[in-house]
Design a protein around this motif. Sequence first.
Motif, short mmCIF file in Angstrom:
data_model
loop_
_atom_site.label_atom_id
_atom_site.label_comp_id
_atom_site.label_asym_id
_atom_site.label_seq_id
_atom_site.Cartn_x
_atom_site.Cartn_y
_atom_site.Cartn_z
N ARG A 140 27.57 122.41 46.97
CA ARG A 140 28.41 123.48 47.54
C ARG A 140 28.11 124.75 46.77
N TYR A 141 27.25 125.69 47.25
CA TYR A 141 26.36 125.53 48.38
C TYR A 141 24.92 125.80 47.96
N LYS A 177 33.49 119.86 56.42
CA LYS A 177 33.48 121.15 55.72
C LYS A 177 34.47 122.15 56.31
#
Length: 361
Positions: free
Chosen positions: A347-348, A219
């Motif tokens: 996400r997210y 990430k």
Amino acid sequence: MAKSAEQGHPNQAFGWAATDTSGVLSPFKFSRRATGEKDVRFKVLYCGICHSDLHMIKNEWGKSRYPIVPGHEVVGIVTEVGSKVEKLKVGDKVGVGCFVGACHSCDDCANDLENYCPKKIYTYGDTYYDGTATQGGYSDVMVAEERYVIHFPDNLPLDGGAPLLCAGITVYSPLKYFELTKPGMHIGVVGLGGLGHVAVKFAKAFGVKVTVISTSPGKKEEALERLGADSFVVSRDPDQMRAAMGTMDGIIDTVFAAHPLLPLIGLLKSHGKLILVAAPIDRPIELPVYALMSGRKLVASSLSGGLKETQEMIDFAGKHNITADVEVVPIDYVNTAMERLEKADVRYRFVIDIGNTLKAA
Ligand SMILES: NC(=O)c1ccc[n+]([C@@H]2O[C@H](COP(=O)([O-])OP(=O)(O)OC[C@H]3O[C@@H](n4cnc5c(N)ncnc54)[C@H](O)[C@@H]3O)[C@@H](O)[C@H]2O)c1
Ligand SMILES: [Zn+2]
Ligand SMILES: [Zn+2]
């Protein structure tokens, strides 16, 4: 006053509920109380999916009572207000977060900390004053006392704004209370999920330097480029962890899986604060006291926030254009969304498009 309040008719509601520990959600008809004199009724348009919803529908905290309509990131438009409602009117953009009641006579309530009232009532999975089960926002209509209803700023979109009612206040409140908002400070965020990614956004809005601490480098690019974090540390890389030791004023830890605190305490400066907002569900965490001693460090926790502070948080989000990064999904996708959330494949934050996709059967 509208008809149902005058005549005391219950509000018919339709939602999706889990009926056993499999956690599988399916269509469910129920009723909510008639809109009382201090109540606000609203048409639900969006509801965020918090990881707590997943813990609850699977009874991972051992306190679930079925059927459960989850959802405590509930937003919509006011359709009816009781005669003693003062600040809200039909047509307002509003939301309900984690709580719908408390005793209103204890010290915590007097200090606008309904979230710490011993008699606080959770938005779902709890028992209301009248003895009925509370049910959450994966449903078409919501009724709540005005004190528990948050007024949304006009500029804040409801889909991206919904998750702020839990994820947002849960990270905003400890940042403020533990004084981790001073420009120039450095904070760490552990776990880049629903809570973690909004922690990055609020901290950046306060002018704080933010480092994301994550188990894998996957990430990194997003954290730096999309969310605006200043740096990224892979917690499994001893060299990176060593280089960051003693640099942080505070850490917001959002990971519920059991994990050692020692490496995180090592990242703190003297007087640094490690705030655990997720409770480990599999086994208790060990507290390495000697690591706290040398540096007078603190480990603490925090539960959501009071209603006054939640309103303050939403107004701050409106001013700074803070929203969650959301994947909006139809209601009939909710079981797939839960499976993906379990694998951290979002996400997210998932947000359910209740207004367009939940139709009473
Ligand atoms: N204190 C409060 O008031 C409060 C409020 C809301 C949620 N919570 C709790 O906070 C936790 C997080 O909620 P969320 O909605 O952000 O969840 P989420 O699933 O969106 O995010 C969790 C993050 O933790 C990471 N993670 C999971 N297992 C991990 C592991 N073993 N090691 C490292 N990282 C791991 C995931 O990759 C994900 O990024 C949940 O347990 C939830 O119940 C607490
Ligand atoms: Zn939540
Ligand atoms: Zn109280």
